[in-house]
Scaffold this motif. Structure first.
Motif, mmCIF file in Angstrom:
data_model
loop_
_atom_site.group_PDB
_atom_site.id
_atom_site.type_symbol
_atom_site.label_atom_id
_atom_site.label_comp_id
_atom_site.label_asym_id
_atom_site.label_seq_id
_atom_site.Cartn_x
_atom_site.Cartn_y
_atom_site.Cartn_z
ATOM 1 N N LYS A 271 13.785 24.452 -8.162
ATOM 2 C CA LYS A 271 13.521 23.672 -9.375
ATOM 3 C C LYS A 271 14.485 22.497 -9.500
ATOM 4 C CE LYS A 271 11.463 27.398 -12.105
ATOM 5 N NZ LYS A 271 11.571 28.235 -13.329
ATOM 6 N N ASP A 274 13.235 19.630 -7.490
ATOM 7 C CA ASP A 274 12.131 18.970 -8.193
ATOM 8 C C ASP A 274 12.657 18.052 -9.290
ATOM 9 O OD1 ASP A 274 10.514 20.502 -6.571
ATOM 10 O OD2 ASP A 274 9.850 21.870 -8.157
ATOM 11 N N GLN A 275 13.606 18.555 -10.071
ATOM 12 C CA GLN A 275 14.143 17.779 -11.186
ATOM 13 C C GLN A 275 14.889 16.550 -10.691
ATOM 14 O OE1 GLN A 275 13.436 18.507 -14.454
ATOM 15 N NE2 GLN A 275 14.283 16.459 -14.766
ATOM 16 N N TYR A 277 14.140 14.686 -8.205
ATOM 17 C CA TYR A 277 13.154 13.619 -7.988
ATOM 18 C C TYR A 277 12.866 12.891 -9.292
ATOM 19 C CZ TYR A 277 11.784 14.893 -3.194
ATOM 20 O OH TYR A 277 11.772 15.108 -1.838
ATOM 21 N N ALA A 278 12.641 13.661 -10.341
ATOM 22 C CA ALA A 278 12.324 13.072 -11.635
ATOM 23 C C ALA A 278 13.476 12.222 -12.169
ATOM 24 C CB ALA A 278 11.974 14.174 -12.638
ATOM 25 N N TYR A 294 3.872 15.492 -2.814
ATOM 26 C CA TYR A 294 4.852 16.289 -3.560
ATOM 27 C C TYR A 294 5.837 15.375 -4.286
ATOM 28 C CZ TYR A 294 8.031 20.200 -4.448
ATOM 29 O OH TYR A 294 8.820 21.153 -5.057
ATOM 30 N N GLU A 297 4.219 13.689 -7.227
ATOM 31 C CA GLU A 297 4.066 14.592 -8.367
ATOM 32 C C GLU A 297 5.392 14.788 -9.092
ATOM 33 O OE1 GLU A 297 2.600 19.161 -9.337
ATOM 34 O OE2 GLU A 297 3.467 18.672 -7.404
ATOM 35 N N LYS A 298 6.466 15.011 -8.345
ATOM 36 C CA LYS A 298 7.750 15.348 -8.968
ATOM 37 C C LYS A 298 8.475 14.117 -9.518
ATOM 38 C CE LYS A 298 6.989 19.592 -8.061
ATOM 39 N NZ LYS A 298 6.515 20.473 -9.165
#
Length: 442
Positions: A271, A274-275, A277-278, A294, A297-298
């Protein structure tokens, strides 16, 4: 795709990298609707049901290929049996091949498992090289050879592959004083993964506050080690990872990146990754084609217009799978025809267009779906050309039965102990070796 040593989270549509959290579903997907149990039986409406066993999302259903095949063959119905994770799917597949029961008509096999399958069960799988209409020349040589058993049988037809590029944030590169044009960026590290690390050192001297050059040392290690002609096993099938030049030099590069504090100390597919990337926390990541969706999306709308793709320092592969057909199934003939059709160049090109699964068929690279492919989110990067060129240069690396175990242990135990726990490189390496020695026979 297909990381599955890291492939249960491929893209929003194709999630097949392994995430290594065992679910209590061993064999559930594989057994549900299997050829000899229920799913392979005729449907009662005069149609023949051909079952396809896969792990994660292979994309055939989502891309409409099953529907297309059923229209071309009105007497065929296709039933897909999908297990979410390969670490649940694969042990069950081994058990059912040993028992010669409970198998789907077609069984997918991940690249890091294909050598073991060919070594243990070549006699229980159809030799696809002898199937009428299958042309070896359609596939990249190294992909074709990965599925070849010692006796010469080709136990599976290649689906996708994962030629590597480097995805990077143009805005962060610019702030750090680095070029942003993808051709110029590629030249920064062309021909040598050490140059990629050197670029990271330059980045960190002027890095935007709170950012790292790359996501984590394991991604760098994986990219580098996959570009060498020998990795964990030699051509004679001997376990050589402790003395492998590719492993040692790639490990040293990963340690140099950690020491230089140029990694985000992230474990891929967690996780926190993923975060990141954001949040825009790192400037580059080693990326096969399946990772582009991917990232989109992230990173989301905040990352639009900021990402691009450059060539990797050297050609390398991450991911890929095969379709095998067990012998003696109720619908073996129909299964062979379906497997042949699904892996044909035209279908591989369609799957890339719809699902970002890059073809292992070199014949597909001349088709417009691949040749002319560009990715809007990544600055209209010509991904078809970038990844096709990389695919053709990937070395033929000898595979062994425990490639997946070794790779994962080095990354998730050895590297992470140094990167996240602050242990000395020699302690991380020794911890990985001890674990590998416990589970892998030399």
């Amino acid at each position: 795709m297909r990381t599955t040593s890291k492939r249960t989270k491929r893209s929003p549509l194709r999630s097949r990298p392994v995430t290594y959290g065992l679910a209590a579903v061993l064999g559930a997907g594989l057994l549900a609707g299997c050829a000899e149990d229920s799913g392979g039986s005729d449907s009662g409406d005069g149609k023949t049901t051909v079952s396809v066993g896969v792990f994660g999302v292979f994309g055939y259903k989502q891309a409409g290929l099953y529907d297309e095949y059923e229209k071309l063959h009105p007497d065929i119905r296709i039933k897909e049996n999908s297990t979410e994770r390969n670490e649940d799917y694969y042990p069950a597949l081994l058990n059912h091949l040993s028992a010669r029961s409970g198998l789907s008509d077609i069984q997918a096999v991940e690249v890091d498992n294909i050598n073991e399958i060919a070594g243990l069960h070549a006699d229980r799988l159809v030799d696809m090289a002898k199937v009428e209409g299958v042309r070896k020349s359609d596939w990249l040589d190294w992909k074709w050879n990965q599925a070849k058993a010692e006796g010469g049988q080709v136990v599976g037809l290649g689906t996708d592959i994962g030629p590597m590029g480097v995805c990077y944030r143009k805005d962060l590169f610019k702030k750090a004083g680095l070029p942003t044009d993808r051709e110029a960026v590629g030249k920064l590290w062309a021909g040598d993964w050490e140059k990629y690390v050197e670029t990271g050192e330059k980045y960190m001297k002027s890095a935007p506050k709170g950012t790292a050059f790359t996501d984590g040392a394991a991604g760098l290690y994986n990219g580098a080690v996959s570009s060498y002609p020998v990795k964990y096993y030699n051509a004679d099938g001997k376990l050589v990872y402790k003395k492998s030049k590719g492993v040692r030099e790639s490990w040293d590069l990963a340690m140099r990146a950690i020491k230089g504090k140029m990694t985000g100390r992230l474990k891929q597919f967690d996780k926190e990754w993923d975060q990141a990337y954001a949040n825009g926390d790192f400037a580059s990541v080693v990326c096969p084609p399946w990772m582009l969706g991917y990232i989109k999306e992230k990173a989301g709308d905040k990352g639009a217009g900021k990402w691009d793709v450059a060539a990797a320092p050297k050609p390398a592969n991450w991911g890929g799978s095969f379709l095998t057909v067990p012998k003696g199934g109720k619908h073996e003939k129909e299964a062979v025809e379906l497997a042949k059709w699904l892996t044909a160049p035209k279908q591989q090109a369609k799957l890339f267009e719809k699902q970002a699964s890059f073809p292992s068929s070199q014949a597909a690279y001349a088709l417009p779906e691949v040749k002319d492919a560009k990715h809007p989110y990544f600055g209209k990067a010509p991904i078809g050309k970038i990844f096709s060129k990389a695919a053709k240069g990937i070395p033929t690396i000898p595979l062994g039965p425990k490639d997946q175990v070794i790779k994962t242990t080095i990354s998730d135990i050895g590297i992470l102990q140094v990167e996240q726990q602050g242990k000395k490189p020699e302690d991380g390496w020794n911890a990985a070796v001890k674990k590998i020695d416990d589970v892998v026979e030399d």
